[in-house]
Scaffold this active site. Sequence first.
Site, PDB file in Angstrom:
ATOM      1  N   HIS A 111      52.777  98.810   7.370  1.00 46.11           N
ATOM      2  CA  HIS A 111      53.670  99.642   6.553  1.00 46.11           C
ATOM      3  C   HIS A 111      54.723 100.231   7.498  1.00 46.11           C
ATOM      4  O   HIS A 111      54.436 100.479   8.677  1.00 46.11           O
ATOM      5  CB  HIS A 111      52.820 100.765   5.942  1.00 46.11           C
ATOM      6  N   ASP A 188      45.839 102.926  11.079  1.00 49.51           N
ATOM      7  CA  ASP A 188      46.384 103.461   9.839  1.00 49.51           C
ATOM      8  C   ASP A 188      45.329 103.239   8.749  1.00 49.51           C
ATOM      9  O   ASP A 188      45.073 102.111   8.341  1.00 49.51           O
ATOM     10  CB  ASP A 188      47.694 102.720   9.515  1.00 49.51           C
ATOM     11  N   LYS A 214      46.194 109.195  -1.726  1.00 50.31           N
ATOM     12  CA  LYS A 214      45.679 107.856  -2.045  1.00 50.31           C
ATOM     13  C   LYS A 214      44.161 107.882  -2.190  1.00 50.31           C
ATOM     14  O   LYS A 214      43.540 106.905  -2.580  1.00 50.31           O
ATOM     15  CB  LYS A 214      46.064 106.869  -0.948  1.00 50.31           C
ATOM     16  N   CYS A 352      57.414  99.009   1.335  1.00 48.01           N
ATOM     17  CA  CYS A 352      57.615  99.599   2.680  1.00 48.01           C
ATOM     18  C   CYS A 352      57.039  98.705   3.765  1.00 48.01           C
ATOM     19  O   CYS A 352      56.449  99.202   4.751  1.00 48.01           O
ATOM     20  CB  CYS A 352      57.023 101.002   2.772  1.00 48.01           C
TER      21      CYS A 352
HETATM   22  N1  PMP Z   1      50.349 103.204   5.642  1.00 50.68           N
HETATM   23  C1  PMP Z   1      49.960 102.470   4.618  1.00 50.68           C
HETATM   24  C2  PMP Z   1      49.110 101.254   4.874  1.00 50.68           C
HETATM   25  C3  PMP Z   1      50.323 102.823   3.319  1.00 50.68           C
HETATM   26  O1  PMP Z   1      49.940 102.075   2.294  1.00 50.68           O
HETATM   27  C4  PMP Z   1      51.117 103.983   3.124  1.00 50.68           C
HETATM   28  C5  PMP Z   1      51.563 104.402   1.731  1.00 50.68           C
HETATM   29  N2  PMP Z   1      52.041 103.381   0.933  1.00 50.68           N
HETATM   30  C6  PMP Z   1      51.483 104.728   4.231  1.00 50.68           C
HETATM   31  C7  PMP Z   1      51.079 104.321   5.475  1.00 50.68           C
HETATM   32  C8  PMP Z   1      52.288 105.971   4.101  1.00 50.68           C
HETATM   33  O2  PMP Z   1      51.570 106.940   3.407  1.00 50.68           O
HETATM   34  P1  PMP Z   1      52.268 108.285   2.975  1.00 50.68           P
HETATM   35  O3  PMP Z   1      53.466 107.896   2.165  1.00 50.68           O
HETATM   36  O4  PMP Z   1      51.224 108.984   2.167  1.00 50.68           O
HETATM   37  O5  PMP Z   1      52.631 108.999   4.213  1.00 50.68           O
END
Ligand code: PMP
Length: 395
Positions: A111, A188, A214, A352
């Site tokens: 991400h 992550d 999440k 993303c």
């Molecule tokens: N890493 C991963 C694998 C994610 O799926 C996400 C959220 N889509 C994030 C980081 C970022 O999370 P947040 O927007 O809650 O900071």
Amino acid sequence: MHKQDFPLLTNTPTVYLDSAASAQKPQSVLAAMDTFYRTYYANVHRGQCHIAAQATDLYERARRTIAAFIHAEPDTVVFTKSTTESINLVAAGYERLLRAGDEVLVCIAEHHANFVPWQQACLRSDATFKTFGITSDGTIDMADFNAQLSPRTKIVAVAQLGNVLGVANPVREIVAAAHAVGARVLVDGAQSCAHMPVNVKDLDCDFFAFSGHKLYGPTGIGVLYGKAEALSELPPYQFGGDMIRHVSVAETTFAEVPAKFEAGTPPFVEAVGLAAAVDYVQDIGMETIAEHEQNLTSLLCQGLSDIPGLTMLGDGSLKKGIVTFNVAGIHPADIAFALTQDNICVRVGHHCAMPVHARFHQDVSLRVSFGLYNEPADVATFLTSLHKTISLFGG
Ligand code: PMP
């Protein structure tokens, strides 16, 4: 499973298949935060009054609950606002620690939250930003990883479960190899912590980041776990109240971890909401949740397998709760719009994660992701609506 615990899903006809973006909230999380605001609300760590003491006690109890959930010690758990902030905190620290000639090694499937902060830290420190690849089934190309890893590598960044491919990465193996060359590893856990049991001791990772929202908790709360020595070598990320030991005109000394990284009023009501979410998933059992979502994933992949022109990103049999695909000749946004007419929520875009889309020669994709509340009927509703949409487009 347990759909009745989630007010939004029982009050509306929504078929929610976008939990990887953010999960719905059970009643117990809403109640914990509501009770906090109505009965104990006062700022933590500062007040002498009885409600401030209760609020502080609840906040620190939340830290213990969340630490136990990932098998960490409470004083190695820092509250942040999100996974993104947790990773930025570590990357900003490394920006000061990295030197020219050092290397940072990041998986191509990350991400942007676990990609861009490292790229920028390297730019600012003259370190070298390197990536390692994945194979066409969506698993990490370990030969490439091992070839890129060297004594120059200072940090490796990888997700435990990818948000596009939905494949669990061999984190323990990656950590062992990285440690053998003296590198630290940031994992992550934004996706994994809601879908599988997490044990940071067992992974032996140096840092682990995740978000409350999440994991059925509120927005505005994230977690950064770090090994005590890994956290203590990082400089503070932000400065202000609560993170100091002593301040004078001449100099400031800093508090111990975790306070050192929690400048200002922390998201303490959100921390208590997240602890309620952790209690909730633990009552059900992470193994039970993982098995349930695995069944839904298999059912979905089976249903998608006979659709002509459908390309899945990665191998369906390896996926855990996240399935991403495209159908030839139909833009995924058109599919998502049609699904919305049947109250079905999915996600369309690059999620993303542009580099992994480039790896699969796609610009965007449609992603279905499950939460513990999804049922086989949701998969059936989705597949019926998808078939209807494809035939409308002449597929
Ligand atoms: N890493 C991963 C694998 C994610 O799926 C996400 C959220 N889509 C994030 C980081 C970022 O999370 P947040 O927007 O809650 O900071």
